[in-house]
Scaffold this active site. Structure first.
Site, short mmCIF file in Angstrom:
data_model
loop_
_atom_site.label_atom_id
_atom_site.label_comp_id
_atom_site.label_asym_id
_atom_site.label_seq_id
_atom_site.Cartn_x
_atom_site.Cartn_y
_atom_site.Cartn_z
N ARG A 201 0.85 -1.19 0.00
CA ARG A 201 0.00 0.00 0.00
C ARG A 201 0.89 1.24 0.00
NH1 ARG A 201 -2.87 -3.24 -1.34
NH2 ARG A 201 -4.81 -4.05 -0.47
N HIS A 249 1.03 -0.21 -10.35
CA HIS A 249 0.12 -1.07 -9.59
C HIS A 249 -0.19 -2.35 -10.39
CE1 HIS A 249 -3.05 -0.88 -6.18
NE2 HIS A 249 -2.73 -2.13 -6.44
#
Length: 286
Positions: A201, A249
């Protein structure tokens, strides 16, 4: 495969007839109140920080845990651990005519890789890296016992694992307790020249503290797949920094062929009155 008869809908004018919502944060539903007969919300994402605080969800919320996510993350993490361990960038990015063979990396058994986060994905990656011969250590909020991996927990354990980790892999959830787990103080605990790999994250790292540690030489390189704002703004200093690798990502994607099996199994369980798999602890946030 599960013997279910299912009507699949992308939208409905009769939410009271819906038994399950298969959910992604990019979808159209944010208010679950009209789904008065809902049995569960089944997330397509491993991370649930964008939904777990939704007060309109009164039924079990299940995160995505499936073979495809674990395999994808394991492959991405081991690839970048080996990349930094072997110093591949010096040759891949340094094709300038210089014959540079004067530096040999240590063997894997002499390199310590620390994993912050020992959930499903963290354990899969730690096991794979351990099988390559690295010294692998792991940290989690609560102590876990894992065969072949030295484990730590709590604030003291975090300081201990960081102090010996030549490569740090971040696979923690996004909670109030994990935000900025790597900051000015904790980054300074790492061995000089350590590498950071973050497919977890974006909130796990204090961006300014990381940039300062890179500029000082304390951190040799950071490979980052997740960010506080995504897509990462074009003006963010990570893009142009010579010691930062940005990946968009992509460390692990939800793959339909395997994720659908997890969704179908949880629906089967719901219809059979069995406990759902991978139910989110709303108090813990994951």
């Amino acid at each position: 495969d599960k013997g279910l008869e299912v009507d699949l809908l992308c939208e409905t004018d009769a939410p009271e007839t819906v038994d399950y919502v298969i959910y992604a944060p990019s979808g159209p539903v944010s208010d679950f109140t009209p789904f008065t007969n809902l049995k569960a919300v089944l997330s397509l994402w491993a991370g649930v920080e964008k939904i777990e605080g939704n007060a309109s969800i009164k039924v079990p919320l299940c995160r995505m845990v499936d073979e495809g996510l674990s395999e994808g993350m394991r492959e991405w993490v081991t690839g970048h651990v080996l990349r930094h361990h072997l110093g591949m960038d010096a040759h891949i990015l340094g094709q300038n005519g210089d014959w540079r063979n004067d530096v040999a990396p240590p063997l894997a058994k002499n390199r310590t890789v620390g994993f912050l986060g020992l959930g499903t994905l963290g354990l899969a990656c730690a096991d794979a890296v351990s099988r390559l011969g690295f010294q692998v250590k792991g940290w989690s909020r609560d102590l876990k016992i894992v065969d072949g991996i030295e484990t730590f927990a709590g604030a003291d354990g975090l300081r201990e694992i960081l102090s010996v980790s030549d490569i740090v892999v971040l696979l923690l959830p996004d909670t109030a307790e994990t935000q900025n787990v790597l900051n000015h103080e904790s980054l300074n605990l790492l061995p000089d020249g350590a590498f950071i790999i973050n497919p977890g994250r974006g909130t796990l790292i204090d961006d300014d503290a990381l940039l300062a540690a890179l500029d000082s030489g304390k951190i040799a390189h950071a490979t980052l797949d997740v960010f506080r704002v995504e897509p990462l703004p074009e003006t963010h200093p990570f893009w142009a920094h010579p010691k930062v690798t940005v990946t968009p990502h992509i460390a692990s994607e939800t793959r339909p062929d395997t994720a659908s099996q997890t969704i179908a199994e949880n629906m089967r369980r719901g219809e059979a009155g069995e406990p759902f798999l991978h139910v989110v602890d709303r108090a813990a946030g994951y």
